[in-house]
Design a protein around this motif. Structure first.
Motif, PDB file in Angstrom:
ATOM      1  N   THR A   1      47.240  36.363  44.233  1.00 38.77           N
ATOM      2  CA  THR A   1      47.959  36.551  42.966  1.00 38.77           C
ATOM      3  C   THR A   1      47.950  38.016  42.539  1.00 38.77           C
ATOM      4  O   THR A   1      47.180  38.827  43.064  1.00 38.77           O
ATOM      5  CB  THR A   1      47.307  35.691  41.858  1.00 38.77           C
ATOM      6  OG1 THR A   1      45.947  36.116  41.685  1.00 38.77           O
ATOM      7  CG2 THR A   1      47.346  34.217  42.234  1.00 38.77           C
TER       8      THR A   1
ATOM      9  N   PHE B   1      37.949  33.083  38.830  1.00 41.12           N
ATOM     10  CA  PHE B   1      38.461  33.548  37.539  1.00 41.12           C
ATOM     11  C   PHE B   1      37.407  33.270  36.464  1.00 41.12           C
ATOM     12  O   PHE B   1      36.496  32.464  36.641  1.00 41.12           O
ATOM     13  CB  PHE B   1      39.774  32.842  37.184  1.00 41.12           C
ATOM     14  CG  PHE B   1      39.621  31.363  36.939  1.00 41.12           C
ATOM     15  CD1 PHE B   1      39.309  30.861  35.677  1.00 41.12           C
ATOM     16  CD2 PHE B   1      39.784  30.462  37.978  1.00 41.12           C
ATOM     17  CE1 PHE B   1      39.165  29.504  35.459  1.00 41.12           C
ATOM     18  CE2 PHE B   1      39.643  29.105  37.772  1.00 41.12           C
ATOM     19  CZ  PHE B   1      39.329  28.616  36.511  1.00 41.12           C
TER      20      PHE B   1
ATOM     21  N   LYS C   1      41.017  37.149  36.759  1.00 44.16           N
ATOM     22  CA  LYS C   1      40.463  36.794  38.062  1.00 44.16           C
ATOM     23  C   LYS C   1      39.299  37.712  38.406  1.00 44.16           C
ATOM     24  O   LYS C   1      39.295  38.908  38.073  1.00 44.16           O
ATOM     25  CB  LYS C   1      41.540  36.831  39.153  1.00 44.16           C
ATOM     26  CG  LYS C   1      42.033  38.215  39.550  1.00 44.16           C
ATOM     27  CD  LYS C   1      42.999  38.088  40.720  1.00 44.16           C
ATOM     28  CE  LYS C   1      43.505  39.463  41.168  1.00 44.16           C
ATOM     29  NZ  LYS C   1      44.409  39.363  42.328  1.00 44.16           N
TER      30      LYS C   1
ATOM     31  N   TYR D   1      38.878  32.672  45.799  1.00 37.54           N
ATOM     32  CA  TYR D   1      39.559  32.940  44.529  1.00 37.54           C
ATOM     33  C   TYR D   1      38.624  32.551  43.388  1.00 37.54           C
ATOM     34  O   TYR D   1      37.979  31.500  43.432  1.00 37.54           O
ATOM     35  CB  TYR D   1      40.865  32.161  44.409  1.00 37.54           C
ATOM     36  CG  TYR D   1      41.714  32.600  43.240  1.00 37.54           C
ATOM     37  CD1 TYR D   1      42.547  33.710  43.348  1.00 37.54           C
ATOM     38  CD2 TYR D   1      41.656  31.937  42.021  1.00 37.54           C
ATOM     39  CE1 TYR D   1      43.319  34.138  42.271  1.00 37.54           C
ATOM     40  CE2 TYR D   1      42.416  32.352  40.944  1.00 37.54           C
ATOM     41  CZ  TYR D   1      43.242  33.462  41.073  1.00 37.54           C
ATOM     42  OH  TYR D   1      43.993  33.898  40.011  1.00 37.54           O
TER      43      TYR D   1
ATOM     44  N   THR E   1      42.782  34.749  30.642  1.00 39.61           N
ATOM     45  CA  THR E   1      42.038  34.438  31.871  1.00 39.61           C
ATOM     46  C   THR E   1      42.169  35.594  32.855  1.00 39.61           C
ATOM     47  O   THR E   1      43.267  36.109  33.086  1.00 39.61           O
ATOM     48  CB  THR E   1      42.572  33.145  32.500  1.00 39.61           C
ATOM     49  OG1 THR E   1      42.429  32.082  31.559  1.00 39.61           O
ATOM     50  CG2 THR E   1      41.805  32.806  33.760  1.00 39.61           C
TER      51      THR E   1
ATOM     52  N   ASP F   1      39.561  37.488  44.778  1.00 40.73           N
ATOM     53  CA  ASP F   1      40.854  37.088  45.330  1.00 40.73           C
ATOM     54  C   ASP F   1      41.035  37.764  46.684  1.00 40.73           C
ATOM     55  O   ASP F   1      41.204  38.986  46.750  1.00 40.73           O
ATOM     56  CB  ASP F   1      41.981  37.500  44.369  1.00 40.73           C
ATOM     57  CG  ASP F   1      43.354  36.984  44.813  1.00 40.73           C
ATOM     58  OD1 ASP F   1      43.399  36.233  45.811  1.00 40.73           O
ATOM     59  OD2 ASP F   1      44.364  37.330  44.158  1.00 40.73           O
TER      60      ASP F   1
END
Length: 369
Positions: free
Chosen positions: A190, A148, A158, A146, A156, A161
């Motif tokens: 997410t 970001f 990403k 993950y 923010t 992921d």
């Protein structure tokens, strides 16, 4: 007359004594030299001299059959039956974990060329848990990542992921050949957004999330693993299941869905997976992994292709870099080549047991790396 004889005897004794002394000294000196050469000097024992005699030392640490051992490797390629069989001591359970944390940051103040302050973080884990006994081989691999980036004036976003969990069971039929069966699960953590269309997205703008999509591959076939750098898995019978568990995304054409409201699409076909690792230099390796899938039920000629390449750079025990490229073509999803590329340098920590032989003592000692 008696006095004359006494005087004569004394004189003779005197002369004979003088002659015997010269010869005796010569004889005594020869005898003494021989004695000195063979006798032990008792006084020298007060300061003994120790001679360095080389001796062979045996291993003093015994490893039980349940000890976890892994080869000293820093790449992300999975453990294979061949790599395990080549270890110094064959054990049943093997464990290896690689944890990476990559940072990138930019800051600007009165910079004429312009720029936007930003900071980015990417975290990755890669764990292998393997069991090998006699002809049985079980490999469990967990890969998660993950990342970001946060920029001034923007929300923010990403940058990476994924969840990738694989389990493979093999039964050795002959040298390097295994009967193979297992599954693979793919998804993400997410929601994902298309920032080109929605620069400031909200949850309703999502185009993906956990289990939307989610992929499950289950199959039966064979594997060939002649060495640790090459492996081929062929599964003539393989089921591919695509899950879309978000009602908003359950529309025809999305992730290959055939109709609105469909939550799962099932395919039956053949799968081929090839792993090939190239050692470019001492601490530079490139790992290639490509997967092919053809659907028996419809349009067999439309082969799904998924390629993953990783260039691993090791600078020291903890600092490393990695360049990855992922490409995928799935005609049912989009008739275009999908591509993702990442570059990162950061901290890498490997967790697991390995065998290390001390070069000075010759003793095998297990320790956590």
């Amino acid at each position: 007359m008696k006095k004359v004889l006494v005087v004569f005897a004394v004189v003779m004794v005197f002369f004979s004594k003088a002659q015997i002394t010269d010869y005796q000294k010569l004889i005594d000196s020869i005898a003494q030299s021989r004695w000195d050469s063979t006798s032990i000097d008792i006084d020298s024992l007060a300061n003994p001299k120790i001679v360095n005699i080389r001796s062979l030392k045996n291993d003093t640490v015994k490893l039980s059959n349940n000890t976890i051992i892994v080869s000293n490797t820093d790449d992300t390629s999975p453990l294979t039956p061949s790599s395990i069989l080549n270890l110094p001591t064959l054990k049943r359970w093997f464990f290896f974990g690689q944890n990476s944390l990559v940072f990138n940051q930019s800051s600007f103040a009165n910079w004429y060329a312009g720029g936007n302050n930003n900071i980015g973080v990417i975290g990755k884990v890669n764990y292998n848990i393997v069991y090998k006994k006699n002809r049985h081989y079980l490999d469990n691999n967990i890969q998660m990542g993950y990342g970001f980036v946060s920029s001034t004036g923007q929300s923010t976003r990403k940058t990476d992921d994924y969840i990738n969990i694989m389990t493979n069971y093999g039964y050795e039929l002959a040298q390097h050949y295994y009967l193979s069966t297992g599954f693979q699960f793919l998804s993400q953590f997410t929601p994902g957004f298309n920032y080109a269309n929605t620069p400031e997205p909200v949850y309703d703008n999502r185009i993906s999330k956990f289990m939307a999509p989610g992929y499950l591959n289950v199959g039966l076939g064979f594997s060939y693993n002649p060495n640790e750098n090459f492996q081929v898995i062929v599964r003539p019978l393989n089921g591919k299941f695509t899950f879309v568990l978000d009602k908003k995304l359950q529309t025809a054409g999305t992730y290959g869905l055939e109709k609105d409201g469909q939550s799962m699409r099932a395919e039956l076909g053949a799968m081929v997976n090839i792993l090939y690792k190239i050692k470019i230099y001492k601490d530079i390796t490139y790992v290639n992994q490509i997967n092919f899938f053809s659907n028996y039920l419809e349009h067999t000629e439309r082969v799904d292709i998924n390629y993953s390449g990783a260039l691993n750079l090791k600078f020291n025990k903890y600092i490393s870099g990695v360049v990855t490229i992922d490409m995928m073509y799935d005609h049912d999803q989009i008739q275009k080549l999908q591509r993702k590329q990442t570059l990162g340098f950061g901290i890498t920590y490997n967790l697991g047991y390995k065998v290390d032989r001390d070069t000075t003592t010759g003793v095998i000692k297990p320790f956590v790396n």
